[in-house]
Scaffold this motif. Sequence first.
Motif, PDB file in Angstrom:
ATOM      1  N   ILE A 134     -12.501  -6.572  -6.910  1.00  0.00           N
ATOM      2  CA  ILE A 134     -13.296  -5.342  -6.828  1.00  0.00           C
ATOM      3  C   ILE A 134     -12.311  -4.179  -6.818  1.00  0.00           C
ATOM      4  O   ILE A 134     -11.442  -4.103  -5.946  1.00  0.00           O
ATOM      5  N   ASP A 135     -12.453  -3.308  -7.814  1.00  0.00           N
ATOM      6  CA  ASP A 135     -11.548  -2.173  -7.998  1.00  0.00           C
ATOM      7  C   ASP A 135     -12.079  -0.950  -7.249  1.00  0.00           C
ATOM      8  O   ASP A 135     -13.294  -0.829  -7.043  1.00  0.00           O
ATOM      9  N   ASP A 136     -11.169  -0.063  -6.862  1.00  0.00           N
ATOM     10  CA  ASP A 136     -11.538   1.192  -6.188  1.00  0.00           C
ATOM     11  C   ASP A 136     -12.414   0.925  -4.971  1.00  0.00           C
ATOM     12  O   ASP A 136     -13.355   1.683  -4.694  1.00  0.00           O
ATOM     13  N   PHE A 137     -12.120  -0.159  -4.257  1.00  0.00           N
ATOM     14  CA  PHE A 137     -12.993  -0.546  -3.153  1.00  0.00           C
ATOM     15  C   PHE A 137     -13.079   0.553  -2.095  1.00  0.00           C
ATOM     16  O   PHE A 137     -12.078   1.160  -1.717  1.00  0.00           O
ATOM     17  N   ALA A 146      -3.539  -2.952  -1.936  1.00  0.00           N
ATOM     18  CA  ALA A 146      -3.652  -1.513  -1.696  1.00  0.00           C
ATOM     19  C   ALA A 146      -3.141  -0.771  -2.922  1.00  0.00           C
ATOM     20  O   ALA A 146      -2.026  -1.003  -3.376  1.00  0.00           O
ATOM     21  N   GLU A 147      -3.972   0.117  -3.490  1.00  0.00           N
ATOM     22  CA  GLU A 147      -3.600   0.856  -4.710  1.00  0.00           C
ATOM     23  C   GLU A 147      -3.041   2.239  -4.375  1.00  0.00           C
ATOM     24  O   GLU A 147      -3.449   2.856  -3.396  1.00  0.00           O
ATOM     25  N   GLY A 148      -2.167   2.712  -5.252  1.00  0.00           N
ATOM     26  CA  GLY A 148      -1.709   4.095  -5.146  1.00  0.00           C
ATOM     27  C   GLY A 148      -0.756   4.342  -4.000  1.00  0.00           C
ATOM     28  O   GLY A 148      -0.756   5.414  -3.394  1.00  0.00           O
TER      29      GLY A 148
HETATM   30 MG    MG Z   1      -8.334   0.920  -8.936  1.00  0.00          MG
END
Ligand code: MG
Length: 291
Positions: free
Chosen positions: A178-181, A235-237
């Motif tokens: 799941i992206d941008d959770f 964890a993104e970004g």
């Molecule tokens: Mg994302």
Amino acid sequence: LAKEQGKGSVAVYDHSLHARAMDELSVRIQLRQALAQEQLVLHFQPTVDLDTQEITGFEALVRWNHPERGQLPPADFIAVAEQSGLIVPLGTWVLRRACAAGAELQAGAVRPTMAVNVASQQLSDPAFADLVLAALADSGLPADRLVLEITETALLADVDSAVTALSRLRTHGIRVAIDDFGTGYSSLSHLSRLPIDVLKVDKSFIDRLGGASDDTSLVEAIIAMSAALNLVLVAEGIELVEQARWLHRNGSQQGQGFLWSRPVELERAQLLLGSGVRRLLEPVELALVPA
Ligand code: MG
Ligand code: C2E
Ligand code: MG
Ligand code: MG
């Protein structure tokens, strides 16, 4: 109503609307050509294991080498592609190209995963699962090296066909993230019923860590949720070593962000994977206790 506002304002109003419609139309026409003329390219951004600091995989991110405007980020054309339906052939192109790149990256000792972003219209296409399996077969990328990234919104848009396709793909070993959770509306009970393996925490939550407005409460809740559901947390970004350190100490397994690398061309991704640079930061750096 338009008349009441006077002639001048009508002209301005019409003009901006017209300009925007023209802009979208021309982007749409040019994007169709871009697909046919191979103007799209993929860049690859590593994800790393926060324990060992080694690369676990890459995410494929599309760019458009526009003949007049230079290289355009997805923010400039993905929305138009979605509105026009072009996202389906574009997404198929990305999928096939990413699988081929992922297969090339399997040559060394590390066997990195390849993550591909999937739009909701691709997911509701009844041919989607077959397209994915064909892309794997044609590329030679093992199914357990492919990750499909889907936003909560896209997954829930047509949840029945999404669940059918993704469940079938997971029996082959493909993983679902799941992206941008955290930016959508999934409830805990929703999540527990979805065929998913990975949660990618949106950058907006990571941004709250380590800065002046240090706020860990939401990320703590997301980490607890992913542990309860047995999901891998990415964890993104991540841009700051303090963020990586906090996430490592608090149970996030993987990270992705400019701290380690921006999205890069395939050749550079190969180099990052090579021995020596594979470990992108010293692990001791993360283990340090913050002052
Ligand atoms: Mg994302
Ligand atoms: P995403 O899937 O959440 O991808 C992560 C985005 O965050 C990428 O932007 C990446 O370059 C950026 N990013 C990663 N680490 C950092 C960081 O430390 N700091 C900052 N400021 N940004 C970071 P990008 O490549 O511009 O892509 C934006 C979005 O466009 C993606 O978000 C995804 O939703 C969409 N997208 C990209 N490629 C595709 C594609 O092939 N198909 C579809 N449907 N969507 C795509
Ligand atoms: Mg993504
Ligand atoms: Mg994001």
